[in-house]
Write an enzyme that holds these catalytic residues in place. Structure first.
Site, PDB file in Angstrom:
ATOM      1  N   ASP A  30       1.101  -1.187   0.154  1.00  0.00           N
ATOM      2  CA  ASP A  30       0.299   0.021   0.336  1.00  0.00           C
ATOM      3  C   ASP A  30       0.394   1.769  -0.066  1.00  0.00           C
ATOM      4  O   ASP A  30       0.581   2.404  -0.958  1.00  0.00           O
ATOM      5  CB  ASP A  30      -1.371   0.177   1.265  1.00  0.00           C
ATOM      6  N   ASP A  81      13.666  18.542  -5.407  1.00  0.00           N
ATOM      7  CA  ASP A  81      14.742  20.734  -5.553  1.00  0.00           C
ATOM      8  C   ASP A  81      16.263  20.500  -4.983  1.00  0.00           C
ATOM      9  O   ASP A  81      16.838  20.996  -4.503  1.00  0.00           O
ATOM     10  CB  ASP A  81      13.873  21.511  -5.192  1.00  0.00           C
ATOM     11  N   HIS A 100       5.973  12.302   9.147  1.00  0.00           N
ATOM     12  CA  HIS A 100       5.138  13.473   8.335  1.00  0.00           C
ATOM     13  C   HIS A 100       4.440  12.812   6.994  1.00  0.00           C
ATOM     14  O   HIS A 100       3.122  12.665   7.184  1.00  0.00           O
ATOM     15  CB  HIS A 100       6.113  15.049   8.348  1.00  0.00           C
ATOM     16  N   GLU A 101       4.894  12.770   6.145  1.00  0.00           N
ATOM     17  CA  GLU A 101       4.712  12.479   4.869  1.00  0.00           C
ATOM     18  C   GLU A 101       3.647  11.014   5.410  1.00  0.00           C
ATOM     19  O   GLU A 101       2.691  10.594   4.534  1.00  0.00           O
ATOM     20  CB  GLU A 101       5.980  12.130   4.704  1.00  0.00           C
ATOM     21  N   HIS A 106       0.075  12.073   5.201  1.00  0.00           N
ATOM     22  CA  HIS A 106      -0.121  12.543   3.746  1.00  0.00           C
ATOM     23  C   HIS A 106      -0.690  10.931   3.172  1.00  0.00           C
ATOM     24  O   HIS A 106      -2.324  10.759   2.885  1.00  0.00           O
ATOM     25  CB  HIS A 106       0.711  12.609   3.041  1.00  0.00           C
ATOM     26  N   ASP A 126       6.234  28.144  40.259  1.00  0.00           N
ATOM     27  CA  ASP A 126       6.916  26.942  39.786  1.00  0.00           C
ATOM     28  C   ASP A 126       7.756  28.076  38.269  1.00  0.00           C
ATOM     29  O   ASP A 126       8.933  27.366  37.602  1.00  0.00           O
ATOM     30  CB  ASP A 126       5.224  27.034  38.511  1.00  0.00           C
TER      31      ASP A 126
END
Lengths: 367, 82
Positions: A59, A76, A119-120, A123, A328
């Protein structure tokens, strides 16, 4: 998060992937591991599974490619576009192409292969780019130590909106990107640095320059890749033009803008007893050369000239600073000390030894 | 810290801006950004779209923050459109 136009998704949860070739810049085993870990980012939060296959169509076909590689989207060369991927579907659908001319690594040098492939794959599974700067699906590259990587909540929400929740008994959650004007925003630590103020929160820092109205949000790793997230205390030694940053029982020194070599070092070098495991907050008073460290309900005072803790410490915070509670974060500016406790900020006058103001934690951000 | 874009790059700015918007914001290649069509110049409109996406100040101009973002290494998938 944003779905890819047309809401494409895989009709099955059990997907396959194949690694078609390798970059000579990394060991094969490291490439395999980076891709395996990248897939687990998504399988950990959904019902999706990814099985590796060889010698047949998968896939998700993953390959390193060079310039024009016959998909109408030429690479590029170094930098610029690092990789791209195709939305779910037959054939090229789901495939990931990685620009061979990038300096691929498994750490913070060059471009981290794990982060880019993770990340890819977003997509490949049907997500488009998110405008949340902290999201994995944000289009610009930013490095996070893979060992510390947690899929941000924005990405979890997006992928679960497509494929449903994870089958795990406890649903995974992820970090949320801090927003400067969020009234519920609290801070891990705060320090000044050459006239600016740096507010640390998780893996982020909000940077406030006195001459700019807006607040800049960056990853800590953008400036100091070797620093961990979750900095617990920080202060500036203005005289020495350096800041010290603390996490657990270690501290780092940033001299000017660079991390000084030889750090981190144990906090015990500063004179803390072994019973102290972490520092909650710190500030340094430029007029007295004394630095104050806050730990739970007590504080220590350190003499920057003598390079040693003053005698008679620790003392109770409440006895010398009043009802400011657990600290804090703290920083010293123009003669006043600003203590942060949750979403409350106290302005303390060390000369009068009293609280002279109370504000919201986000009062510095011109909200 | 971080270093501002090199001034000698300025000659390349228009090309950088145009190719960035063509690659990631669906600016039609061959469009004539210098001709003012009805309403706003398409390139300016696309530049505003990009600035809005990245949470930059929406100026419609290739200011320093915008150029800095355009020079960041990134994913090759467009931010909008296919």
């Amino acid at each position: 998060y944003v779905f890819t136009a047309g809401n494409p998704k895989w009709k099955r949860n059990n997907l396959t992937y194949r690694i078609l070739n390798y970059t000579p810049k990394m060991r094969k085993a490291d490439v395999d591991e980076a891709i395996r870990k990248a897939l687990s980012v998504w399988s950990n939060v959904t019902p999706l599974t990814f099985q590796r296959v060889e010698d047949k169509e998968a896939d998700i076909m993953i390959s390193f490619a060079y310039r024009d590689h016959r998909d109408n989207s030429p690479f590029d060369g170094p930098n610029g576009q690092l990789a791209h991927a195709f939305q779910p579907g037959e054939g090229i659908g789901g495939d990931v192409h990685i620009d061979e001319e990038e300096a691929w690594t498994k750490d913070g040098r060059g471009y981290n292969l794990f982060i880019v492939v993770a990340h890819e794959l977003g997509h490949s599974l049907g997500l488009s780019h998110s405008s949340d700067p902290g999201a994995l699906m944000y289009p610009a590259y930013s490095y996070t130590d893979p060992n510390e990587f947690l899929l941000p909540q924005d990405d979890i929400d997006g992928i679960q909106a497509i494929y449903g929740k994870s089958n795990a008994a406890v649903q995974p959650t992820g970090p949320i990107t801090p927003e400067a004007c969020d009234p519920n925003l609290t801070f891990d630590s705060i320090t000044t640095l050459r006239g600016e103020i740096f507010f640390f929160k998780g893996r982020y820092m909000l940077r406030k320059h006195p001459a700019r109205t807006e607040t800049e949000l960056n990853f800590i790793s953008l400036f100091w890749p070797t620093l961990p997230s979750g900095i617990q205390a920080a202060y500036e030694n203005i005289e020495k033009d350096e800041i010290l940053l603390f996490k657990e029982d270690k501290y780092w020194v940033v001299r000017g803008y660079d991390i000084a070599p030889g750090y981190p070092k144990p906090i015990y070098r500063l004179g803390f007893p072994k019973t102290v495991k972490r520092v909650n907050a710190a500030y340094s008073d430029e007029t007295t050369g004394k630095t104050y460290f806050f730990v739970a309900d007590r504080y220590w005072r350190y003499d920057e000239k003598k390079k040693s803790m003053d005698h008679g410490y620790p003392r109770k915070i409440v006895s010398d600073f009043g009802k400011i509670g657990r600290v804090d974060a703290a920083f010293w500016k123009d003669g006043y000390v600003y203590f942060f406790h949750g979403t409350t900020q106290f302005k303390f006058d060390p000369r009068a030894k009293q609280i002279v103001g109370q504000m919201e934690s986000i009062s510095w951000f011109n909200c | 810290f971080p270093v501002a874009p090199e001034t000698e790059d300025e000659g390349k700015t228009p090309q950088l801006v145009e190719s960035y918007l063509q690659n990631f914001y669906d600016l039609q290649r061959g469009s004539h950004p210098h001709l003012r069509s009805h309403g706003e110049n398409r390139l300016v409109a696309k530049l505003k779209e990009m600035q809005s996406f990245f949470g930059l100040q929406v100026t419609g101009k290739p200011d320093a923050d915008t150029l800095e973002m355009m020079k960041k290494p990134r994913c090759g998938v467009p931010d909008i459109g296919q």
